[in-house]
Design a protein around this motif. Sequence first.
Motif, PDB file in Angstrom:
ATOM      1  N   SER A  41       0.828  -1.205   0.000  1.00 16.45           N
ATOM      2  CA  SER A  41       0.000   0.000   0.000  1.00 16.45           C
ATOM      3  C   SER A  41       0.867   1.262   0.000  1.00 16.45           C
ATOM      4  O   SER A  41       0.578   2.235  -0.704  1.00 16.45           O
ATOM      5  CB  SER A  41      -0.932   0.003   1.215  1.00 16.45           C
ATOM      6  N   LEU A  42       1.949   1.243   0.767  1.00  8.91           N
ATOM      7  CA  LEU A  42       2.836   2.408   0.814  1.00  8.91           C
ATOM      8  C   LEU A  42       3.529   2.642  -0.521  1.00  8.91           C
ATOM      9  O   LEU A  42       3.680   3.786  -0.970  1.00  8.91           O
ATOM     10  CB  LEU A  42       3.883   2.210   1.921  1.00  8.91           C
ATOM     11  N   LEU A  43       3.946   1.573  -1.168  1.00 12.06           N
ATOM     12  CA  LEU A  43       4.625   1.714  -2.456  1.00 12.06           C
ATOM     13  C   LEU A  43       3.679   2.227  -3.531  1.00 12.06           C
ATOM     14  O   LEU A  43       4.065   3.055  -4.374  1.00 12.06           O
ATOM     15  CB  LEU A  43       5.226   0.371  -2.887  1.00 12.06           C
ATOM     16  N   ARG A  44       2.444   1.752  -3.503  1.00 16.60           N
ATOM     17  CA  ARG A  44       1.489   2.187  -4.525  1.00 16.60           C
ATOM     18  C   ARG A  44       0.937   3.571  -4.237  1.00 16.60           C
ATOM     19  O   ARG A  44       0.479   4.260  -5.157  1.00 16.60           O
ATOM     20  CB  ARG A  44       0.351   1.177  -4.626  1.00 16.60           C
ATOM     21  N   ALA A  45       0.986   4.005  -2.978  1.00 18.11           N
ATOM     22  CA  ALA A  45       0.478   5.336  -2.646  1.00 18.11           C
ATOM     23  C   ALA A  45       1.392   6.427  -3.188  1.00 18.11           C
ATOM     24  O   ALA A  45       0.933   7.505  -3.571  1.00 18.11           O
ATOM     25  CB  ALA A  45       0.329   5.471  -1.129  1.00 18.11           C
ATOM     26  N   GLU A  46       2.697   6.141  -3.222  1.00 20.22           N
ATOM     27  CA  GLU A  46       3.645   7.116  -3.759  1.00 20.22           C
ATOM     28  C   GLU A  46       3.639   7.041  -5.283  1.00 20.22           C
ATOM     29  O   GLU A  46       3.597   5.960  -5.860  1.00 20.22           O
ATOM     30  CB  GLU A  46       5.050   6.831  -3.226  1.00 20.22           C
ATOM     31  N   ASN A  47       3.748   8.193  -5.938  1.00 18.67           N
ATOM     32  CA  ASN A  47       3.685   8.240  -7.393  1.00 18.67           C
ATOM     33  C   ASN A  47       5.058   8.432  -8.019  1.00 18.67           C
ATOM     34  O   ASN A  47       5.175   8.707  -9.208  1.00 18.67           O
ATOM     35  CB  ASN A  47       2.759   9.383  -7.838  1.00 18.67           C
ATOM     36  N   ASP A  48       6.135   8.309  -7.230  1.00 19.31           N
ATOM     37  CA  ASP A  48       7.463   8.573  -7.765  1.00 19.31           C
ATOM     38  C   ASP A  48       8.004   7.409  -8.589  1.00 19.31           C
ATOM     39  O   ASP A  48       8.965   7.580  -9.341  1.00 19.31           O
ATOM     40  CB  ASP A  48       8.438   8.908  -6.633  1.00 19.31           C
ATOM     41  N   LEU A  49       7.410   6.222  -8.459  1.00 16.12           N
ATOM     42  CA  LEU A  49       7.811   5.068  -9.260  1.00 16.12           C
ATOM     43  C   LEU A  49       6.605   4.564 -10.041  1.00 16.12           C
ATOM     44  O   LEU A  49       6.185   3.406  -9.917  1.00 16.12           O
ATOM     45  CB  LEU A  49       8.378   3.961  -8.367  1.00 16.12           C
ATOM     46  N   SER A  50       6.039   5.434 -10.847  1.00 17.57           N
ATOM     47  CA  SER A  50       4.778   5.126 -11.522  1.00 17.57           C
ATOM     48  C   SER A  50       4.924   4.101 -12.635  1.00 17.57           C
ATOM     49  O   SER A  50       3.918   3.574 -13.126  1.00 17.57           O
ATOM     50  CB  SER A  50       4.173   6.414 -12.095  1.00 17.57           C
ATOM     51  N   LEU A  51       6.154   3.799 -13.055  1.00 16.30           N
ATOM     52  CA  LEU A  51       6.348   2.805 -14.115  1.00 16.30           C
ATOM     53  C   LEU A  51       6.130   1.381 -13.607  1.00 16.30           C
ATOM     54  O   LEU A  51       5.936   0.468 -14.395  1.00 16.30           O
ATOM     55  CB  LEU A  51       7.765   2.922 -14.697  1.00 16.30           C
ATOM     56  N   TYR A  52       6.163   1.194 -12.288  1.00 17.90           N
ATOM     57  CA  TYR A  52       6.133  -0.145 -11.713  1.00 17.90           C
ATOM     58  C   TYR A  52       4.803  -0.441 -11.033  1.00 17.90           C
ATOM     59  O   TYR A  52       4.163   0.445 -10.470  1.00 17.90           O
ATOM     60  CB  TYR A  52       7.258  -0.311 -10.692  1.00 17.90           C
ATOM     61  N   ASP A  53       4.436  -1.699 -11.089  1.00 19.87           N
ATOM     62  CA  ASP A  53       3.325  -2.229 -10.295  1.00 19.87           C
ATOM     63  C   ASP A  53       3.928  -3.199  -9.284  1.00 19.87           C
ATOM     64  O   ASP A  53       4.414  -4.272  -9.658  1.00 19.87           O
ATOM     65  CB  ASP A  53       2.305  -2.954 -11.183  1.00 19.87           C
ATOM     66  N   PHE A  54       3.914  -2.813  -8.017  1.00 19.35           N
ATOM     67  CA  PHE A  54       4.529  -3.630  -6.974  1.00 19.35           C
ATOM     68  C   PHE A  54       3.525  -4.630  -6.417  1.00 19.35           C
ATOM     69  O   PHE A  54       2.388  -4.279  -6.091  1.00 19.35           O
ATOM     70  CB  PHE A  54       5.052  -2.748  -5.836  1.00 19.35           C
ATOM     71  N   TYR A  55       3.979  -5.880  -6.298  1.00 19.70           N
ATOM     72  CA  TYR A  55       3.182  -6.940  -5.680  1.00 19.70           C
ATOM     73  C   TYR A  55       4.038  -7.572  -4.584  1.00 19.70           C
ATOM     74  O   TYR A  55       5.036  -8.253  -4.869  1.00 19.70           O
ATOM     75  CB  TYR A  55       2.778  -7.994  -6.714  1.00 19.70           C
ATOM     76  N   ILE A  56       3.681  -7.314  -3.348  1.00 20.59           N
ATOM     77  CA  ILE A  56       4.417  -7.857  -2.212  1.00 20.59           C
ATOM     78  C   ILE A  56       3.746  -9.148  -1.781  1.00 20.59           C
ATOM     79  O   ILE A  56       2.563  -9.152  -1.406  1.00 20.59           O
ATOM     80  CB  ILE A  56       4.466  -6.852  -1.042  1.00 20.59           C
ATOM     81  N   ILE A  57       4.480 -10.235  -1.836  1.00 22.80           N
ATOM     82  CA  ILE A  57       3.928 -11.567  -1.594  1.00 22.80           C
ATOM     83  C   ILE A  57       4.506 -12.118  -0.301  1.00 22.80           C
ATOM     84  O   ILE A  57       5.733 -12.242  -0.147  1.00 22.80           O
ATOM     85  CB  ILE A  57       4.261 -12.511  -2.763  1.00 22.80           C
ATOM     86  N   PRO A  90       7.076   1.231   6.690  1.00 24.59           N
ATOM     87  CA  PRO A  90       7.643   2.408   6.015  1.00 24.59           C
ATOM     88  C   PRO A  90       9.132   2.253   5.717  1.00 24.59           C
ATOM     89  O   PRO A  90       9.607   2.709   4.671  1.00 24.59           O
ATOM     90  CB  PRO A  90       7.380   3.546   7.009  1.00 24.59           C
ATOM     91  N   PHE A  91       9.870   1.611   6.617  1.00 19.50           N
ATOM     92  CA  PHE A  91      11.298   1.423   6.395  1.00 19.50           C
ATOM     93  C   PHE A  91      11.539   0.514   5.195  1.00 19.50           C
ATOM     94  O   PHE A  91      12.375   0.815   4.319  1.00 19.50           O
ATOM     95  CB  PHE A  91      11.953   0.834   7.644  1.00 19.50           C
ATOM     96  N   ILE A  92      10.827  -0.610   5.133  1.00 20.36           N
ATOM     97  CA  ILE A  92      11.005  -1.549   4.020  1.00 20.36           C
ATOM     98  C   ILE A  92      10.589  -0.904   2.701  1.00 20.36           C
ATOM     99  O   ILE A  92      11.270  -1.044   1.675  1.00 20.36           O
ATOM    100  CB  ILE A  92      10.209  -2.840   4.282  1.00 20.36           C
ATOM    101  N   ALA A  93       9.470  -0.190   2.707  1.00 17.61           N
ATOM    102  CA  ALA A  93       9.009   0.483   1.486  1.00 17.61           C
ATOM    103  C   ALA A  93      10.041   1.488   1.004  1.00 17.61           C
ATOM    104  O   ALA A  93      10.299   1.623  -0.207  1.00 17.61           O
ATOM    105  CB  ALA A  93       7.670   1.164   1.730  1.00 17.61           C
ATOM    106  N   SER A  94      10.648   2.219   1.931  1.00 19.35           N
ATOM    107  CA  SER A  94      11.671   3.193   1.566  1.00 19.35           C
ATOM    108  C   SER A  94      12.893   2.520   0.950  1.00 19.35           C
ATOM    109  O   SER A  94      13.459   3.012  -0.039  1.00 19.35           O
ATOM    110  CB  SER A  94      12.084   3.998   2.806  1.00 19.35           C
ATOM    111  N   GLU A  95      13.315   1.381   1.505  1.00 10.82           N
ATOM    112  CA  GLU A  95      14.469   0.667   0.977  1.00 10.82           C
ATOM    113  C   GLU A  95      14.181   0.111  -0.422  1.00 10.82           C
ATOM    114  O   GLU A  95      15.039   0.154  -1.307  1.00 10.82           O
ATOM    115  CB  GLU A  95      14.872  -0.464   1.922  1.00 10.82           C
ATOM    116  N   ILE A  96      12.984  -0.415  -0.631  1.00  7.01           N
ATOM    117  CA  ILE A  96      12.616  -0.916  -1.962  1.00  7.01           C
ATOM    118  C   ILE A  96      12.581   0.223  -2.971  1.00  7.01           C
ATOM    119  O   ILE A  96      13.038   0.086  -4.113  1.00  7.01           O
ATOM    120  CB  ILE A  96      11.246  -1.623  -1.898  1.00  7.01           C
ATOM    121  N   ARG A  97      12.076   1.361  -2.538  1.00 11.83           N
ATOM    122  CA  ARG A  97      12.023   2.519  -3.423  1.00 11.83           C
ATOM    123  C   ARG A  97      13.427   2.961  -3.834  1.00 11.83           C
ATOM    124  O   ARG A  97      13.674   3.320  -4.989  1.00 11.83           O
ATOM    125  CB  ARG A  97      11.270   3.652  -2.729  1.00 11.83           C
ATOM    126  N   LYS A  98      14.366   2.912  -2.915  1.00 14.99           N
ATOM    127  CA  LYS A  98      15.748   3.278  -3.224  1.00 14.99           C
ATOM    128  C   LYS A  98      16.367   2.326  -4.242  1.00 14.99           C
ATOM    129  O   LYS A  98      17.131   2.743  -5.114  1.00 14.99           O
ATOM    130  CB  LYS A  98      16.600   3.278  -1.944  1.00 14.99           C
TER     131      LYS A  98
END
Length: 486
Positions: free
Chosen positions: A39-55, A127-135
């Motif tokens: 949800s955190l990854l999809r809420a941010e629009n800075d990586l709009s090219l990707y569709d994240f699926y956390i399994i 939030p920490f994990i989402a931030s690391e994935i975003r980086k």
Amino acid sequence: MNRWADGKACQLHYPLYIGLTWDDYDISPVQDLASQVQSLLRAENDLSLYDFYIIADTTTAETSQRAKLSGPGAGGELGEYRGHALSVNVITDPSTKSTSASLRTWRPVLDVRHNPERSVDSATLAPFIASEIRKIYEHENDAISHLLRDTPFTTSGQVEALSPEVKSSLDARRTRAFKYAATYHLTFSLFTSSASPSAWEAEQALEDSIRPLLDRFSSISEFTVDTQVQLLASFSPSIAGPQYDESTREWKLQRTDLSGFVNAAEWPLNPGIGSGPTINFVLFVPSEDQSPLVLAETGGNSWLIPQWGGVQILNPSGKQSEKLSAADLRPVMLTFADQLSALLGLPDSPASPSLRISSLVRERATSLVLSASSTLGALARLSLKLTSIAIPDSVAKSVDETILRLDQACHDLRDGRYHRALENARTAEGEAEQAFFEPSMVGQVYFPEEHKVAVYVPLLGPMAVPLVMAALKEFRKLRATKAKVA
């Protein structure tokens, strides 16, 4: 053809399936953490090219460490771990002071260590994990956005604005890298100013330092390798040559000499072998009376020539040996490995080479789709502009194959099968180029109607003038005869 050229046939999107494990926890907390990170990854629009699926994955960390890389057709693609583009492994570590993350070198695994006494629930970790994935995917997102910019495939809000520094860095990476090819030929050459060393254990050194890198790149391109030695190699006459510095007691090459250092007239460097481009790596051993030889600007001993190869200077130390051992060549080959990575366009980040190679697969697949689509558009415009050109059946077949492969590449990209997408995009680009440069059509392109008029008028003009004059004369006689009868 026009739908691909206009960017209407495919909307480029990149799904990323990320596995999440959390040791010592049951499935429910892991699922909650995965849901929050997604949800955190999809809420941010800075990586709009990707569709994240956390399994959520209940596999323990110990089992995860024993899991092997999966290959094509075995539940995942090369560069993926347990079938995921990235695996996040949350490890409970009471000894750690704060939550930290680290990437493994040759596996796309992000280890997150946390102290349960300091971060006790998923709301703190998410939030920490989402931030690391975003980086991790931030640089790749910038690179693909740069590729899509000013193309018909750009959609509103999908491509982010890039800073001048990021654009400059991406342009520099594209400038120094070779254009993508299915096969590259690598030539490693030893040139010495004197008669020694006259041999080197290149095969063993390549096997130890270069082969592991080529194995990682094998999912993108194929490589052929050869080596050669030349003694008494002289500097190129186009450069001033090294200058002696009394203060440092070193021979120094100026920056202006680097681009012309390679003596193309006398050094046997083939410009191309086979169908793929040749990447040259030159190890130069100066004579003892011109040692040590260094670069004046940096004091280093190696440099990269964009879209050509790399050069390294090995200064003799002590008694000159007749043969360079594999141990002597190890630091040389490691430098060549770094230069090869840059020449193949490998991104500078993230820290994990495995993830960088996966990023390169997506970048290459995207660039090939754009190139094939652009070539189709150019061919369509050419056929409409020069209607007199005869289209051979081979061109029609190549166009059909290109469109088919582009459709498959688009589906593969949207399904996350990036290596298959690369294969289909590579075939599509090759078929499109073959259709556009069809020999029977190229001659017609450069011989349009205007040229035909320019060629035939001087030949037919002298014949046509008497015929026209005679016809006019007969026409006048006919009119005169009719007038007399009337």
